[in-house]
Design an enzyme around this catalytic site. Structure first.
Site, short mmCIF file in Angstrom:
data_model
loop_
_atom_site.label_atom_id
_atom_site.label_comp_id
_atom_site.label_asym_id
_atom_site.label_seq_id
_atom_site.Cartn_x
_atom_site.Cartn_y
_atom_site.Cartn_z
N TYR A 62 0.75 -1.22 -0.06
CA TYR A 62 0.00 -0.07 -0.03
C TYR A 62 0.82 1.16 0.12
CZ TYR A 62 -4.31 -2.53 0.55
OH TYR A 62 -5.47 -3.44 0.27
N SER A 63 0.70 2.25 0.99
CA SER A 63 1.22 3.48 0.98
C SER A 63 2.67 3.59 1.24
CB SER A 63 0.68 4.35 1.98
OG SER A 63 -0.91 4.85 1.59
N CYS A 64 3.24 2.53 1.70
CA CYS A 64 4.77 2.38 1.59
C CYS A 64 5.28 3.06 0.08
CB CYS A 64 5.38 0.99 1.88
SG CYS A 64 5.17 0.49 3.66
N THR A 65 4.50 2.78 -1.04
CA THR A 65 4.65 3.29 -2.27
C THR A 65 5.30 4.66 -2.14
OG1 THR A 65 3.37 1.75 -2.96
CG2 THR A 65 3.91 3.04 -4.52
N LYS A 66 4.55 5.54 -1.31
CA LYS A 66 4.50 7.09 -1.53
C LYS A 66 6.01 7.51 -1.17
CE LYS A 66 0.03 8.23 -0.05
NZ LYS A 66 -0.57 6.96 0.10
#
Length: 404
Positions: A62-66
């Site tokens: 998920y938002s670890c991508t940011k």
């Protein structure tokens, strides 16, 4: 598996989570001064087939991508291709519509641009067309005056920053990650996974039915402020904020029309069978929530960041500098951000003020700490029932720091 004897307490915590039934499958990795000192994995990657979690099992984080997307943009800034202080419209003219001409790239990275939701439902047919989704955002009005407040852009962050990147390079975030980060550094990390990786990825298990939020469940690793070393009630970042903010967050979680649920739910992964397990999502490479990675791969990304392999030391220091810190218009709890990186706050509760990184929905987390030479990552497939996670990741992170 590998665990340096100095970090035996980390292995104990990791194994206890399985013994206590908190995990289905998970992996945890730690680099210290560039050396892999912890590389643990265990459990089941797919509860339907019983497939075990292997050393190379990747998971959707998920938002670890940011943070990865931020690094891609900052690399372009180092080359002079992007000016983070300049208006987005300089490279994306259509974005200036509806009074958005003064919004800067920095506003996108710090969740200040006022575009946390896509107002119209994004059809499934558009899920892999990031430029089309970005065009929807270009046609919207901000929900608040840009630069005057911040609110977590759970999904729109990626379409906005990703479009800036596409405008100046002609390539997607996923393409640049493969060509300039994961490929050269041999990292098990994909923003948009190829079919062979999708085939061996862990399958996420939905969280149990949500219960009323408490101070220990609302955010990744959150505990009552008075229980956190160095962050007691006298700390202005936490004092007096938790009860009211948690009540508002709990109320918003139950309201389908709340800003929080609208930010998290469009484009709607739930429209596809299996949600985030569906190949369309794993392949799409959304730059806010699209990374498929092993713990070793995500920790390796932060190892390379703090080693200066991806960004110059000055660029990283400037990116880590906190730009916003306080009440979040979307999550209600306090959040703090540098340029795309989370900084210690109620939603990124870290044992060290020099840590930076990003958490992900359900519990995953990646972080770096230049002061201590640490790079850490945790991925799993049993989702927590709060917005960004629960105590599993922070227990492991705390065990790392206690082992130093």
């Amino acid at each position: 598996m590998h665990c340096d004897p100095r970090f035996s307490r980390v292995r104990e915590v990791f194994e206890r989570h399985f013994a206590d039934g908190e995990e289905l499958g998970a992996a945890f990795a730690v680099y210290l001064n560039g050396e892999l000192v912890v590389d643990l994995w265990d459990g089941i990657a797919d509860r339907h087939t019983g497939r075990p979690w292997e050393h190379d099992t990747p998971a959707f984080a998920y938002s670890c991508t940011k943070a990865i997307t931020a690094a891609v943009l900052l690399r372009l800034a180092e080359r002079g291709l992007v000016d983070v202080t300049a208006p987005v419209a300089d490279v994306w003219p259509e974005f200036a519509a509806h009074g958005k001409g003064a919004i800067t790239v920095e506003h996108l990275l710090t969740h200040q641009c006022g575009l946390p939701v896509l107002e119209d439902p994004v059809p499934v047919e558009e899920f892999e067309d990031q430029a089309a989704i970005a065009a929807r955002l270009a046609g919207q009005k901000p929900l608040w005056e840009p630069g005057t407040a911040h609110g977590y852009h759970a999904l729109t962050y990626g379409f906005l920053v990703g479009e800036v990147i596409r405008r100046v390079t002609g390539k997607s975030v996923g393409d640049l990650v493969a060509a300039e980060i994961a490929g050269p550094l041999d990292l098990e990390l994909w923003v948009g996974a190829p079919d062979p990786v999708i085939g061996r990825a862990a399958r996420l298990k939905a969280a149990d039915r949500p219960q009323p939020l408490t101070a220990t469940e609302a955010v990744p690793g959150q505990r009552p402020a008075e229980a956190v070393p160095g962050q007691g009630p006298a700390d202005g970042r936490t004092a007096g904020r938790s009860p009211d903010a948690l009540a508002e967050m709990a109320k918003a979680a139950l309201d389908p029309q709340s800003l929080m649920n609208r930010a998290l739910g469009n484009p709607g992964m739930h429209l596809l069978k299996g949600g985030a397990n569906h190949p369309v999502i794993l392949r799409a490479g959304w730059p806010a929530a699209g990374v498929v990675t092993t713990a070793r791969g995500l920790a390796g990304f932060y190892r390379s960041l703090i080693a200066g392999d991806l960004l110059g030391p000055g660029t990283l220091r400037e990116a880590m500098r906190t730009r916003v810190n306080g009440p979040d218009r979307v999550l209600f709890l306090d959040t703090a951000f540098g340029l795309g990186f989370m900084r210690p706050s109620l939603t990124f509760l870290m044992p060290s003020e020099t840590a930076f990184g990003h958490s992900g929905l359900g519990g995953s987390v990646g972080l770096g700490d230049p002061e201590r030479g640490l790079a850490v990552a945790y991925v799993m497939n049993r989702m927590a029932n709060a917005v960004s996670g629960n105590l599993r990741g922070i227990r492991l992170v705390e065990a790392v720091y206690k082992s130093l």
